[in-house]
Design a protein around this motif. Structure first.
Motif, PDB file in Angstrom:
ATOM      1  N   GLY A 131     -27.051  15.568  19.416  1.00 41.07           N
ATOM      2  CA  GLY A 131     -27.041  17.030  19.441  1.00 41.07           C
ATOM      3  C   GLY A 131     -27.389  17.625  20.787  1.00 41.07           C
ATOM      4  N   GLY A 132     -27.076  16.910  21.866  1.00 40.73           N
ATOM      5  CA  GLY A 132     -27.393  17.401  23.205  1.00 40.73           C
ATOM      6  C   GLY A 132     -26.166  17.899  23.938  1.00 40.73           C
ATOM      7  N   GLY A 133     -26.402  18.471  25.117  1.00 39.64           N
ATOM      8  CA  GLY A 133     -25.314  19.001  25.936  1.00 39.64           C
ATOM      9  C   GLY A 133     -24.901  20.390  25.490  1.00 39.64           C
ATOM     10  N   TYR A 134     -23.777  20.834  26.008  1.00 45.48           N
ATOM     11  CA  TYR A 134     -23.248  22.130  25.590  1.00 45.48           C
ATOM     12  C   TYR A 134     -22.514  21.972  24.269  1.00 45.48           C
ATOM     13  CZ  TYR A 134     -24.215  23.483  30.388  1.00 45.48           C
ATOM     14  OH  TYR A 134     -24.845  23.733  31.582  1.00 45.48           O
ATOM     15  N   GLU A 135     -22.527  23.039  23.487  1.00 50.50           N
ATOM     16  CA  GLU A 135     -21.810  23.058  22.212  1.00 50.50           C
ATOM     17  C   GLU A 135     -20.582  23.944  22.355  1.00 50.50           C
ATOM     18  OE1 GLU A 135     -22.385  24.414  17.535  1.00 50.50           O
ATOM     19  OE2 GLU A 135     -23.944  24.810  19.015  1.00 50.50           O
ATOM     20  N   LEU A 136     -19.451  23.396  21.994  1.00 46.80           N
ATOM     21  CA  LEU A 136     -18.199  24.150  22.044  1.00 46.80           C
ATOM     22  C   LEU A 136     -17.447  23.917  20.747  1.00 46.80           C
ATOM     23  CD1 LEU A 136     -16.400  25.948  23.891  1.00 46.80           C
ATOM     24  CD2 LEU A 136     -15.229  23.850  24.605  1.00 46.80           C
TER      25      LEU A 136
ATOM     26  N   PHE B 211     -21.071  19.003  19.925  1.00 42.08           N
ATOM     27  CA  PHE B 211     -22.018  18.822  21.014  1.00 42.08           C
ATOM     28  C   PHE B 211     -21.497  17.768  21.991  1.00 42.08           C
ATOM     29  CE2 PHE B 211     -24.627  20.502  17.578  1.00 42.08           C
ATOM     30  CZ  PHE B 211     -25.405  21.433  18.233  1.00 42.08           C
ATOM     31  N   GLY B 212     -22.243  17.587  23.088  1.00 41.21           N
ATOM     32  CA  GLY B 212     -21.926  16.509  24.023  1.00 41.21           C
ATOM     33  C   GLY B 212     -21.070  16.897  25.207  1.00 41.21           C
ATOM     34  N   TRP B 213     -20.813  18.185  25.408  1.00 46.27           N
ATOM     35  CA  TRP B 213     -20.038  18.636  26.566  1.00 46.27           C
ATOM     36  C   TRP B 213     -20.957  18.717  27.784  1.00 46.27           C
ATOM     37  CZ3 TRP B 213     -14.798  19.294  26.276  1.00 46.27           C
ATOM     38  CH2 TRP B 213     -14.237  19.414  25.000  1.00 46.27           C
ATOM     39  N   VAL B 214     -20.457  18.298  28.942  1.00 50.50           N
ATOM     40  CA  VAL B 214     -21.258  18.304  30.165  1.00 50.50           C
ATOM     41  C   VAL B 214     -20.413  18.751  31.353  1.00 50.50           C
ATOM     42  CG1 VAL B 214     -22.785  16.435  29.386  1.00 50.50           C
ATOM     43  CG2 VAL B 214     -20.718  15.886  30.695  1.00 50.50           C
ATOM     44  N   THR B 215     -21.088  19.224  32.381  1.00 50.73           N
ATOM     45  CA  THR B 215     -20.454  19.468  33.672  1.00 50.73           C
ATOM     46  C   THR B 215     -20.699  18.264  34.565  1.00 50.73           C
ATOM     47  OG1 THR B 215     -22.402  20.488  34.683  1.00 50.73           O
ATOM     48  CG2 THR B 215     -20.914  21.941  33.441  1.00 50.73           C
ATOM     49  N   ALA B 216     -20.008  18.235  35.704  1.00 54.26           N
ATOM     50  CA  ALA B 216     -20.245  17.168  36.670  1.00 54.26           C
ATOM     51  C   ALA B 216     -21.681  17.198  37.164  1.00 54.26           C
ATOM     52  CB  ALA B 216     -19.271  17.308  37.838  1.00 54.26           C
ATOM     53  N   ALA B 217     -22.241  18.391  37.331  1.00 50.47           N
ATOM     54  CA  ALA B 217     -23.620  18.506  37.807  1.00 50.47           C
ATOM     55  C   ALA B 217     -24.599  17.898  36.815  1.00 50.47           C
ATOM     56  CB  ALA B 217     -23.965  19.964  38.064  1.00 50.47           C
ATOM     57  N   ASP B 218     -24.332  18.041  35.508  1.00 50.93           N
ATOM     58  CA  ASP B 218     -25.221  17.476  34.503  1.00 50.93           C
ATOM     59  C   ASP B 218     -25.264  15.951  34.606  1.00 50.93           C
ATOM     60  OD1 ASP B 218     -25.693  20.035  33.380  1.00 50.93           O
ATOM     61  OD2 ASP B 218     -23.856  19.876  32.198  1.00 50.93           O
TER      62      ASP B 218
ATOM     63  N   PRO C 127     -22.171  33.063  27.241  1.00 46.58           N
ATOM     64  CA  PRO C 127     -22.462  31.869  28.050  1.00 46.58           C
ATOM     65  C   PRO C 127     -22.743  30.650  27.179  1.00 46.58           C
ATOM     66  CG  PRO C 127     -23.715  33.768  28.834  1.00 46.58           C
ATOM     67  CD  PRO C 127     -23.110  34.169  27.527  1.00 46.58           C
ATOM     68  N   LEU C 128     -22.247  29.504  27.619  1.00 46.44           N
ATOM     69  CA  LEU C 128     -22.582  28.255  26.957  1.00 46.44           C
ATOM     70  C   LEU C 128     -24.080  27.992  27.088  1.00 46.44           C
ATOM     71  CD1 LEU C 128     -19.631  26.058  28.245  1.00 46.44           C
ATOM     72  CD2 LEU C 128     -20.013  26.734  25.869  1.00 46.44           C
ATOM     73  N   VAL C 129     -24.660  27.418  26.060  1.00 45.29           N
ATOM     74  CA  VAL C 129     -26.096  27.140  26.032  1.00 45.29           C
ATOM     75  C   VAL C 129     -26.311  25.630  26.012  1.00 45.29           C
ATOM     76  CG1 VAL C 129     -28.242  27.411  24.727  1.00 45.29           C
ATOM     77  CG2 VAL C 129     -26.583  29.294  24.823  1.00 45.29           C
ATOM     78  N   TRP C 130     -27.184  25.153  26.910  1.00 44.88           N
ATOM     79  CA  TRP C 130     -27.497  23.729  26.937  1.00 44.88           C
ATOM     80  C   TRP C 130     -28.498  23.395  25.845  1.00 44.88           C
ATOM     81  CZ3 TRP C 130     -25.619  19.508  29.231  1.00 44.88           C
ATOM     82  CH2 TRP C 130     -26.386  18.336  29.150  1.00 44.88           C
ATOM     83  N   HIS C 131     -28.214  22.322  25.094  1.00 50.00           N
ATOM     84  CA  HIS C 131     -29.100  21.866  24.028  1.00 50.00           C
ATOM     85  C   HIS C 131     -29.737  20.546  24.442  1.00 50.00           C
ATOM     86  CE1 HIS C 131     -27.611  24.764  20.947  1.00 50.00           C
ATOM     87  NE2 HIS C 131     -26.501  24.688  21.663  1.00 50.00           N
ATOM     88  N   GLN C 132     -31.044  20.474  24.328  1.00 49.41           N
ATOM     89  CA  GLN C 132     -31.742  19.235  24.635  1.00 49.41           C
ATOM     90  C   GLN C 132     -31.451  18.211  23.556  1.00 49.41           C
ATOM     91  OE1 GLN C 132     -33.406  18.947  27.485  1.00 49.41           O
ATOM     92  NE2 GLN C 132     -33.822  16.779  27.115  1.00 49.41           N
ATOM     93  N   ALA C 133     -31.120  16.994  23.956  1.00 46.54           N
ATOM     94  CA  ALA C 133     -30.820  15.954  22.983  1.00 46.54           C
ATOM     95  C   ALA C 133     -32.066  15.553  22.212  1.00 46.54           C
ATOM     96  CB  ALA C 133     -30.225  14.737  23.686  1.00 46.54           C
ATOM     97  N   LYS C 134     -31.890  15.214  20.944  1.00 42.18           N
ATOM     98  CA  LYS C 134     -32.987  14.714  20.139  1.00 42.18           C
ATOM     99  C   LYS C 134     -33.406  13.336  20.652  1.00 42.18           C
ATOM    100  CE  LYS C 134     -31.074  17.093  16.119  1.00 42.18           C
ATOM    101  NZ  LYS C 134     -30.473  16.931  14.773  1.00 42.18           N
ATOM    102  N   GLU C 135     -34.643  12.958  20.394  1.00 48.57           N
ATOM    103  CA  GLU C 135     -35.151  11.671  20.866  1.00 48.57           C
ATOM    104  C   GLU C 135     -34.371  10.513  20.242  1.00 48.57           C
ATOM    105  OE1 GLU C 135     -37.208  11.204  23.186  1.00 48.57           O
ATOM    106  OE2 GLU C 135     -37.788  13.294  23.493  1.00 48.57           O
ATOM    107  N   PRO C 136     -34.130   9.414  20.989  1.00 43.41           N
ATOM    108  CA  PRO C 136     -34.462   9.286  22.399  1.00 43.41           C
ATOM    109  C   PRO C 136     -33.511  10.100  23.265  1.00 43.41           C
ATOM    110  CG  PRO C 136     -33.303   7.333  21.679  1.00 43.41           C
ATOM    111  CD  PRO C 136     -33.512   8.182  20.446  1.00 43.41           C
TER     112      PRO C 136
END
Length: 251
Positions: free
Chosen positions: A28-33, A37-44, A217-226
């Motif tokens: 459940g991490g990354g951007y949600e579209l 979940f799981g969408w990322v930019t190159a910077a991420d 704006p897209l919102v970044w979601h912190q991934a659940k542990e680990p």
């Protein structure tokens, strides 16, 4: 697995790119579209691995069919802003390698409006103007019949009040305001100085445009542990550290 996407898949500073993106999405991490979940930019990805060059790696993986991508730039932008996610077939191959069940990401319908990628300060500036737009009847208007106009100081004042309530400080810079105006998400207007003012400088005010009101704006979601980023940052190209969720490094 000669026909598997893993046969030619990418290792980016010891991080199995497909395993990393699948791990991020599964937790459940990354951007949600569109509900996925799981969408990322190159910077991420660059931040996760601690190195530069992620953009080229992501583009190569996309060309090989390992990743899918979406342009999340603002409307009428001259250049695209790409976000990436592991393609379903590639994610399935990673799951099979780790003897895990693969969950297919199905498009959702819970998001409304145009989803765009904004830098944090740009998103904060837009959010402050959105608040002014929805609370425009609570103050004496600077422009007759148009109470949503605000100065930069007034927008920042609302953010300070918000920080007092929530404990979360958010700020934007003048460059952020200029960017949202330049990209037609907001408009800028110069008003005459008030009577008996000590300065002849105009009063600069801002408000949300129809386009700005329509984008979210897209919102970044912190991934659940680990945490997938913590795993990625711990891995290096010598292969000494390994986590099964990331897949096996490819020689």
């Amino acid at each position: 697995m000669p026909d598997s996407p893993l046969a030619k898949s990418s290792v980016f500073r010891g991080v199995h790119l497909l395993g990393y993106l699948r791990s991020l999405a599964q937790r459940g991490g990354g951007y949600e579209l569109r509900g996925a979940f799981g969408w990322v930019t190159a910077a991420d990805v660059a931040n996760a691995a601690g190195v530069h060059g992620a953009g080229d790696e992501l583009r190569s993986a996309f060309q090989r069919g390992e990743l899918v991508r979406e342009d999340v730039s603002v409307p009428d932008a001259s250049t695209p802003v790409w976000i990436y996610r592991a393609a379903d077939e590639a994610a399935r191959a990673v799951a099979e390698l780790n003897d895990e069940k693969h969950a297919v990401a199905r498009p959702g319908h819970g998001q409304h409006g145009c989803r765009v990628y904004l830098r944090p300060g740009q998103a904060v500036a837009l959010d402050a103007m959105r608040h002014a737009f929805h609370n425009s009847t609570s103050r004496r208007p600077r422009v007759r019949g148009e109470p949503e106009w605000r100065t930069c100081r007034e927008l920042s004042g609302w953010l300070r009040d918000e920080a007092d309530r929530t404990g979360v400080e958010r700020i934007f810079m003048s460059d952020d305001l200029a960017w949202v105006v330049r990209n037609c998400l907001a408009e800028r207007r110069e008003l005459p100085p008030p009577p008996n003012s000590f300065t002849s400088a105009p009063v600069v005010v801002y408000r949300l445009t129809v386009t700005g009101a329509a984008v979210h704006p897209l919102v970044w979601h912190q991934a659940k542990e680990p945490d997938a980023f913590a795993i990625a940052a711990a891995l290096r190209d010598d292969g000494r550290n390994h986590h099964p969720a990331m897949g096996s490094p490819v020689p």
